[in-house]
Structure formats: C-alpha cells, structure tokens
Design a protein around this motif. Sequence first.
Motif, PDB file in Angstrom:
ATOM      1  N   VAL A 147       5.235   8.537   0.160  1.00 49.71           N
ATOM      2  CA  VAL A 147       5.812   9.620  -0.628  1.00 49.71           C
ATOM      3  C   VAL A 147       5.426  10.924   0.058  1.00 49.71           C
ATOM      4  O   VAL A 147       4.236  11.208   0.228  1.00 49.71           O
ATOM      5  CB  VAL A 147       5.321   9.619  -2.080  1.00 49.71           C
ATOM      6  CG1 VAL A 147       5.980  10.769  -2.862  1.00 49.71           C
ATOM      7  CG2 VAL A 147       5.633   8.286  -2.750  1.00 49.71           C
ATOM      8  N   ARG A 180       0.842  -1.195   0.000  1.00 48.17           N
ATOM      9  CA  ARG A 180       0.000   0.000   0.000  1.00 48.17           C
ATOM     10  C   ARG A 180       0.881   1.249   0.000  1.00 48.17           C
ATOM     11  O   ARG A 180       2.009   1.247   0.500  1.00 48.17           O
ATOM     12  CB  ARG A 180      -0.927   0.036   1.230  1.00 48.17           C
ATOM     13  CG  ARG A 180      -1.672  -1.245   1.496  1.00 48.17           C
ATOM     14  CD  ARG A 180      -2.508  -1.725   0.323  1.00 48.17           C
ATOM     15  NE  ARG A 180      -3.699  -0.931   0.117  1.00 48.17           N
ATOM     16  CZ  ARG A 180      -4.900  -1.188   0.689  1.00 48.17           C
ATOM     17  NH1 ARG A 180      -5.009  -2.220   1.503  1.00 48.17           N
ATOM     18  NH2 ARG A 180      -5.934  -0.435   0.440  1.00 48.17           N
ATOM     19  N   SER A 181       0.326   2.319  -0.556  1.00 46.56           N
ATOM     20  CA  SER A 181       1.073   3.565  -0.703  1.00 46.56           C
ATOM     21  C   SER A 181       0.283   4.714  -0.097  1.00 46.56           C
ATOM     22  O   SER A 181      -0.939   4.799  -0.272  1.00 46.56           O
ATOM     23  CB  SER A 181       1.329   3.837  -2.190  1.00 46.56           C
ATOM     24  OG  SER A 181       1.902   5.112  -2.377  1.00 46.56           O
ATOM     25  N   HIS A 208      -2.479   7.035  -4.734  1.00 46.60           N
ATOM     26  CA  HIS A 208      -2.144   6.468  -3.427  1.00 46.60           C
ATOM     27  C   HIS A 208      -3.397   5.908  -2.756  1.00 46.60           C
ATOM     28  O   HIS A 208      -4.523   6.292  -3.073  1.00 46.60           O
ATOM     29  CB  HIS A 208      -1.520   7.541  -2.530  1.00 46.60           C
ATOM     30  CG  HIS A 208      -0.262   8.144  -3.106  1.00 46.60           C
ATOM     31  ND1 HIS A 208       0.970   7.554  -2.958  1.00 46.60           N
ATOM     32  CD2 HIS A 208      -0.059   9.288  -3.810  1.00 46.60           C
ATOM     33  CE1 HIS A 208       1.883   8.301  -3.557  1.00 46.60           C
ATOM     34  NE2 HIS A 208       1.288   9.362  -4.076  1.00 46.60           N
ATOM     35  N   HIS A 229       4.232   0.250   4.927  1.00 49.67           N
ATOM     36  CA  HIS A 229       3.642   0.980   3.804  1.00 49.67           C
ATOM     37  C   HIS A 229       4.709   1.827   3.117  1.00 49.67           C
ATOM     38  O   HIS A 229       5.666   2.300   3.760  1.00 49.67           O
ATOM     39  CB  HIS A 229       2.500   1.872   4.287  1.00 49.67           C
ATOM     40  CG  HIS A 229       1.472   1.137   5.087  1.00 49.67           C
ATOM     41  ND1 HIS A 229       0.770   0.060   4.602  1.00 49.67           N
ATOM     42  CD2 HIS A 229       1.027   1.309   6.378  1.00 49.67           C
ATOM     43  CE1 HIS A 229      -0.058  -0.392   5.532  1.00 49.67           C
ATOM     44  NE2 HIS A 229       0.089   0.344   6.622  1.00 49.67           N
ATOM     45  N   ASN A 230       4.554   2.048   1.839  1.00 55.89           N
ATOM     46  CA  ASN A 230       5.412   2.972   1.108  1.00 55.89           C
ATOM     47  C   ASN A 230       4.847   4.376   1.232  1.00 55.89           C
ATOM     48  O   ASN A 230       3.636   4.576   1.085  1.00 55.89           O
ATOM     49  CB  ASN A 230       5.508   2.578  -0.363  1.00 55.89           C
ATOM     50  CG  ASN A 230       6.309   1.303  -0.573  1.00 55.89           C
ATOM     51  OD1 ASN A 230       7.303   1.087   0.108  1.00 55.89           O
ATOM     52  ND2 ASN A 230       5.877   0.466  -1.492  1.00 55.89           N
TER      53      ASN A 230
END
Length: 453
Positions: free
Chosen positions: A167, A141-142, A227, A164-165
Amino acid sequence: MGTIQSGIASGRLPAADYEANFADLHAPLDRHEALVAADRCYFCYDAPCMTACPTAIDIPLFIRQISTGNPIGAANTIFDQNILGGMCARVCPTETLCEEACVRNTAEERPVEIGRLQRYATDRAMAEGRQFYTRAAPSGRSVAVVGAGPAGLACAHRLAMKGHNVVVYDCREKPGGLNEYGIAAYKAVDDFAAREVDYVTAIGGIEIKNGVALGRDLTLDGLSARHDAVFLGIGLAGVNALRIEGEDLPGVDDAVDFIAALRQSRTKTDIAVGRRVVVLGGGMTAIDAAVQAKLLGAEEVTICYRRGREHMNASAFEQDLAASKGVVIRHWLQPKRILARDGTVAGIEMEYTELADGRLAGTGETGALVADQILKAIGQTLDPTGIAGLALAGGRIVTDAQGRTSRENVWAGGDCVAGGDDLTVSAVAQGRDAAESIHLALSAEKPLAHAVA
C-alpha cells in the motif's frame, strides 16, 4: 494579458510559442538513429559506464541488444535494474554519470548517447505494453510505502514482484513525486510521469492512496500495526528560508512550487512570471526554474549563486543550457534584503562573497538588481512531522547500507536519507535495494532487527 500581481503576469507570449518553448528537450531517436548511435559503443568488458550508473544497468548489453534489432530485450535489461528507466533516461545527468565515464568521451570524440538509447528502448516497450515481470506466489505479508516518488515506486514494484502486498501512501493528489511535480516540463513532456506510474503498478499487488500525509493522517505506530514493514520515501518537503528582510513580500516564491505549477499546467499560458526574474541558488532546481521563466516570456532572468561556477551542483551541461536560453548566471553573490515598492518586489540587494581561509564570507560590498519576481532555490529540507524518534544526521534520516533505519522494521530511501546525492536514479536504486532487504526480513522466521543505533 491577465495580470496576477504588479509586474507578474500570465500569457506573456502568443499561445503557439508555449508549445514550441516547452517541447521535448531531447527528441527521441528513431530506429535508424538508434542503430547508428548503438554502433558507436565498444561494448567494453569492464564497462566504466555501468560502474558509473547508480542502478548498475548493464549498459553494454542493452546497447548491443539495440544494435542487433532487439529494443524490447534492451528494455528488459534496463528494467531489471531500474523499473523507472524511462524517466531516468529523460532526467538523469548522464553527462556526469554514464556518459562522462564512456571511453569515447575524449577531446576528439563525444560519448555514446546512452541516455537517448535507454529512452528509445524503454519507450518502445511501454508503448507496446510489454511487461517483463509477474508476481511471485502471495506471501501473505503487507508493506506500507510512504511516498509515491521514485524511491517509493521502485520499492513497491520490487516488493510486489516478491509476492508481497503493498500500500503506497502519498500526500499529493497524484502519484509520481519528483517525477510528477519536480522536474522541468521540457524534460518529460505530456503525461509521461503518470503513464510510467501506470506501467509500474501494472504488475499488480500495489494500491496507491493519495491525499494522505504522514504526521497528519498516518503515524509510524499505526502503519507498523497494520503492516509487516514500512518504507519511507518521503523526499524533502520543506524549503530553506532566506531569513532576510522582504522575504514575505508578494513576488517572492519557492522555485519548487513554481516548477510544480508548470508541471501541472497543460498549456503553460496560465502560469504567471515576472518581466525581470532573479533565481537564488546553484542546483538543478535553480536551473529548471530559471530556464522555464525565460520560456514563459520573462525578459530578463538572472541566477545568483553565492559561490563560483565550479561549486554549483548543477552540471556544466545544465549551466550551458541556461545560458543558451538567455539566462545570466552571476557568481559570488548572496542575498542581503529584498527591496519593495508599493508592497511588492522591486529588486534585491546582493552582497559580494569570497572564500576566506576556506570559508565563505561576505565582502561588505553590495549592489542591487531590479526584479519583480524572486524565486528561491536554496535547497529543500526534510519535514520531521511524523518521524519523531528516528535517528537523523544533517537533517535527514540515518540508514544503513540496506536502508534500515533506527526503528525496527522501518526502512527509508531517496532524498530523505542522509548521504544521498538527490538524484532520481539514486532514489530508484535505494528503493529497489531496500525492497530486497525488506523481503529478506519478511522471509526470515524472525524479522531482522534494526541495524542503526
């Protein structure tokens, strides 16, 4: 001396004076000092200091760990609740939070130096590169985090821990938000804010993209499409206007910009300041701007606040600090108009105020202060660009107790949300707690719907 404008100049002091003036406000404790300070703690079982900490750090435990020669363990205890514990140790108003609640804070005794002990432990761990957390298995998941300030960084770190990733998008050239741009230079010297960002992101799984702004380069729709969840830690980018005659004159500046320039200057010799500076406001920004103007070589610095000393958002400690640096604080004054000479600031006309039936009112009596620089520190506002459709209250984003906004799968925290107290430590707590809520939503078979109408 390099004159920038009439009355405002850089390089007012000998170069060596700047280094001395902007040295660490509170020198770090050495090992012996830390052990002595820790020995004063009673290790209270009900720990009122812990209750007073917005991030609920187990203060008695970490102080006991220091007292037994285990500062690295103490740092682990601190970072478990507050991954930005190093900066919070420097900038938190401990005198109104944990140290005010300390049972040793009496007329006869001073409180345990909790803030300096926290710095001792966290600095030690960071200097040794000790990391206490590893990422969980990748979740696939992002999450987008908008804003690389305290709330955003705390949220990103906790999400990365969960696998989780993340950004992180930030509009500035450097990450760090308030810690990088918004606090007095003498509270966090050298490049500590940047080093703390590196420490936080060392866990992995966090990508930071600078120079991108919500509403200009990003949209909530676009972020939601790319996302699985979005966290907004966008702070307060706007500055309240005075709305008086002369506000646009050269020499009238926003205090937040003045402080940001100081934070980014290596030597401080290039920062221009007036000879007679008036700062408008009664919060921490006003104090930070006024003190630093004096440290830059201003001959007279006056803070004007429209209410009394007891109403100022700046703590008594900060007010006393300003006075100790030669700053004059005048109360019950509000600006009427800025006076000009030859197209630049020459002074400011102020009106005396009073409370009438519980409401602030001008008395009609006025006076003038000579000034060649006016710094506005009358509060910051939320920039609504890019957040159309989110429920707002009092000009800030409405969230529930878990940080969820009125839009599904969008959370928020920090100064941008309604009901906050504009403290770094509170922003960290909100970012951390929102991350836990996001993790629960992403772990569920069906993401949790929004909870705010």
